[in-house]
Design an enzyme around this catalytic site. Structure first.
Site, PDB file in Angstrom:
ATOM      1  N   HIS A   1      -6.142   0.438   5.470  1.00 37.26           N
ATOM      2  CA  HIS A   1      -6.376   1.004   6.807  1.00 37.26           C
ATOM      3  C   HIS A   1      -7.407   0.219   7.616  1.00 37.26           C
ATOM      4  CE1 HIS A   1      -3.784   4.371   5.964  1.00 37.26           C
ATOM      5  NE2 HIS A   1      -4.446   4.596   4.838  1.00 37.26           N
TER       6      HIS A   1
ATOM      7  N   GLU B   1     -11.000   4.560   6.998  1.00 37.12           N
ATOM      8  CA  GLU B   1      -9.865   5.379   7.470  1.00 37.12           C
ATOM      9  C   GLU B   1     -10.475   6.597   8.174  1.00 37.12           C
ATOM     10  OE1 GLU B   1      -7.421   6.858   4.275  1.00 37.12           O
ATOM     11  OE2 GLU B   1      -5.829   7.544   5.597  1.00 37.12           O
TER      12      GLU B   1
ATOM     13  N   HIS C   1       0.866  -1.191   0.000  1.00 38.35           N
ATOM     14  CA  HIS C   1       0.000   0.000   0.000  1.00 38.35           C
ATOM     15  C   HIS C   1       0.899   1.235   0.000  1.00 38.35           C
ATOM     16  CE1 HIS C   1      -3.766   2.237   1.660  1.00 38.35           C
ATOM     17  NE2 HIS C   1      -2.882   3.133   1.251  1.00 38.35           N
TER      18      HIS C   1
ATOM     19  N   ASP D   1       2.081   3.730   2.954  1.00 32.51           N
ATOM     20  CA  ASP D   1       1.128   4.736   2.454  1.00 32.51           C
ATOM     21  C   ASP D   1       1.788   5.841   1.615  1.00 32.51           C
ATOM     22  OD1 ASP D   1      -1.482   5.422   2.053  1.00 32.51           O
ATOM     23  OD2 ASP D   1      -1.814   6.328   4.014  1.00 32.51           O
ATOM     24  N   ASP D   2       2.265   6.909   2.243  1.00 36.37           N
ATOM     25  CA  ASP D   2       2.848   8.049   1.509  1.00 36.37           C
ATOM     26  C   ASP D   2       4.182   8.450   2.136  1.00 36.37           C
ATOM     27  OD1 ASP D   2       0.319   8.992  -0.188  1.00 36.37           O
ATOM     28  OD2 ASP D   2      -0.356   8.543   1.841  1.00 36.37           O
TER      29      ASP D   2
ATOM     30  N   HIS E   1      -9.430   1.468  -0.021  1.00 32.57           N
ATOM     31  CA  HIS E   1      -9.231   2.187   1.228  1.00 32.57           C
ATOM     32  C   HIS E   1     -10.632   2.243   1.855  1.00 32.57           C
ATOM     33  CE1 HIS E   1      -5.682   4.194  -0.585  1.00 32.57           C
ATOM     34  NE2 HIS E   1      -5.373   4.658   0.601  1.00 32.57           N
TER      35      HIS E   1
ATOM     36  N   ILE F   1       0.451  18.890  -1.435  1.00 38.71           N
ATOM     37  CA  ILE F   1       1.880  18.582  -1.600  1.00 38.71           C
ATOM     38  C   ILE F   1       2.144  17.687  -2.815  1.00 38.71           C
ATOM     39  CG2 ILE F   1       2.470  18.920   0.849  1.00 38.71           C
ATOM     40  CD1 ILE F   1       2.616  15.854   1.072  1.00 38.71           C
ATOM     41  N   PHE F   2       1.120  16.976  -3.275  1.00 38.77           N
ATOM     42  CA  PHE F   2       1.318  16.120  -4.453  1.00 38.77           C
ATOM     43  C   PHE F   2       1.448  16.962  -5.720  1.00 38.77           C
ATOM     44  CE2 PHE F   2      -0.980  13.476  -1.419  1.00 38.77           C
ATOM     45  CZ  PHE F   2      -0.164  12.365  -1.375  1.00 38.77           C
TER      46      PHE F   2
ATOM     47  N   GLY G   1      -8.386   9.587  -1.922  1.00 41.16           N
ATOM     48  CA  GLY G   1      -8.880  10.881  -1.435  1.00 41.16           C
ATOM     49  C   GLY G   1      -9.353  10.791   0.011  1.00 41.16           C
TER      50      GLY G   1
HETATM   51 ZN   LIG Z   1      -3.411   5.208   1.122  1.00 42.53          ZN
END
Ligand SMILES: [Zn+2]
Length: 501
Positions: free
Chosen positions: A375, A351, A113, A432-433, A348, A205-206, A321
């Site tokens: 999540h 979450e 993920h 995740d990120d 997802h 930020i992306f 999102g």
């Molecule tokens: Zn994610």
């Protein structure tokens, strides 16, 4: 038997086993019964049923010695407990931890993920990509955007300025630029007072690096680096969530989606050739959860067509999102049911900290046979869903650092997924990120999960389970999984030997 009855039956069976475990060793000795309960608990915990080899038992002693040393220090002063401190502040100290250095060396299997556009460290991007020729920057709608341009005058969307010039004007430009691409700040709780505030920033930020990464030669370099950061963290396979990126050249050519896949797949293959221990990557397509069912339908139709062209590479579909802001999955259920003939889902869902609203997406994820759930933070509030998840053998993608940074759970010792681990639900540790919070690879999340979310006496068995489950619950086919587990076993033996030295 009806699925629900089967479920009820298995729940009763589990209760009966528990009862008999306690009674089997029935004794008047209070302390013996106490030990029996604890042992039963530990056997039920993730990894508790694995048989360990002699070598693993010896390495386990070493791991537990380090784990207990860190926990003992934390018991004396809880502010020393790194997983409970905010990750932005704890990270430099985590990097000095002995448990962390063991986890870094450990073959962790797969990363399942990760979002494509937040998967390469900001330092690499700044040092290696933003110093190339032909890169420009400009504010569009309040967001600083980076883009490669053959001739900046041809692009009228903004008043582009070369990064060279920004750097001449401001010697601290690189530090400023890094802040545009990351959530990291010195005082996160002041800057982000609520989950809504951090998500507003998170969405932005992306955007800064997006166009820069779509530049075709950079996209290749980006994917290669992404795989390298995982590989260097002893991860051998990954599944990446993303959207189709419109690759372009300096001469103004914008390529179609097929080119995106061709370059992506070609780069993964090159990486595999250069690193034979690496097994590969797959793509999970994401669509924003705020679209209409009609837009979703056309997006899924396109995905189904592309899946026929790249059947191995495209693993399936997921929504992306802020879950609170999107439409509930149930609004899409007809479109999704139709697409489920051709696509696997990796939703997802749950979450959230709300109860009875956003968390109900978990019901849809289960009913739509999601292969894994991202999540599932709210799952432990829904006992029937928990049984269904177990019965359907759906793995949970646990991202503890993401949950902390994005303000779902401040202290991982209170993370609701602990109750899932305690009941041996399949859980895959995910990042995740990572670039959004200055992490890379999987080790940081593994460290937090191991130290804060597993009992003091649980050691190598849960780490082994995490690694094996990441392969078992991947989108690889059965033969690929067998090969992956064989290769992983070899790496595991090397790790054990290394630990024993
Ligand atoms: Zn994610």
């Amino acid at each position: 038997m009806l699925p629900f009855l089967r479920l009820l039956f298995s729940a009763l069976l589990a209760a009966a086993i528990m009862f008999s475990v306690v009674n089997l060793s029935e004794s008047d000795d209070y302390l013996t019964q106490r030990i029996n309960i604890l042992n039963s608990d530990n056997t039920l915990f993730a990894g508790g049923k694995l048989n360990l080899s002699d070598k693993e038992l010896v390495v386990n002693e070493l791991i537990l010695k380090e784990k207990k040393a860190e926990l003992t220090e934390a018991h004396q002063n809880v502010s020393n407990f790194l997983p409970s401190r905010h990750f932005f502040q704890a990270r430099p100290d985590i990097e000095k931890s002995n448990v962390f250095s063991i986890i870094k060396k450990l073959p962790k299997g797969a990363s399942l993920h990760t979002h494509l556009t937040a998967a390469v460290s900001a330092d690499f991007m700044i040092e290696n990509i933003t110093y190339k020729e032909n890169i420009y920057g400009c504010f569009i709608n309040g967001i600083f955007k980076l883009r490669f341009l053959g001739n900046a005058d041809d692009d009228k969307t903004c008043d582009w300025k070369e990064l060279k010039k920004y750097r001449e004007e401001d010697p601290n430009f690189d530090q400023w630029l890094k802040k545009q691409m990351s959530l990291e700040v010195d005082n996160p709780l002041d800057v982000y007072p609520s989950i809504d505030v951090i998500w507003q920033r998170f969405k932005k930020i992306f955007s800064t690096a997006y166009d820069m990464v779509c530049y075709k030669p950079v996209f290749k370099e980006y994917i290669y680096q992404l795989l390298k950061e995982l590989y260097e963290d002893n991860v051998m396979y990954t599944e990446l969530r993303g959207t189709f990126m419109p690759l372009y050249d300096l001469n103004g050519t914008v390529y179609d989606t097929k080119e995106f896949f061709n370059v992506f797949i070609e780069t993964v293959e090159e990486f595999k050739q250069d690193h034979p221990r690496f097994l590969g990557a797959r793509y999970i397509h994401s669509i924003y959860r705020g679209v209409t069912p009609e837009v979703l339908k056309s997006g899924l139709d396109e995905l189904i067509t592309l899946k026929k062209l790249y059947p191995q590479f495209i693993a399936g579909f997921d929504f992306v999102g802020y879950e609170e802001e999107g439409r509930p999955i149930v609004e899409f259920h007809k479109v999704l049911l139709e697409a489920s003939e051709e696509l696997k889902f990796f939703f997802h869902a749950g979450e959230t900290n709300w109860y009875g609203s956003t968390d109900l997406n978990l019901i849809d994820a289960v009913l739509l046979n999601s292969s894994r759930i991202g999540h599932a933070f709210a799952l432990s509030r829904h006992p029937i869903l928990m049984h269904l998840v177990k019965a359907k053998d759906i793995a949970i993608e646990l991202c503890p650092i993401s949950n902390q940074v994005l303000m779902l759970n401040e202290d991982p010792r209170t993370h609701p997924a602990i109750s899932l681990l305690a009941k041996d639900f399949p859980v895959v540790i995910s990042n995740d990120d990572p670039s959004a919070w200055g992490a890379s690879g999987l080790s940081y999340d593994w460290y937090v999960a191991f130290l804060a979310m597993t009992p003091v006496d649980v050691g190598i068995e849960v780490l082994k389970k995490f690694a094996m489950d990441s392969i078992r619950y991947s989108a690889m086919n059965d033969d690929e999984k067998d090969t992956a587990l064989e290769k992983w076993s070899l790496d595991w033996q090397i790790f054990l030997e290394d630990m024993l030295k």
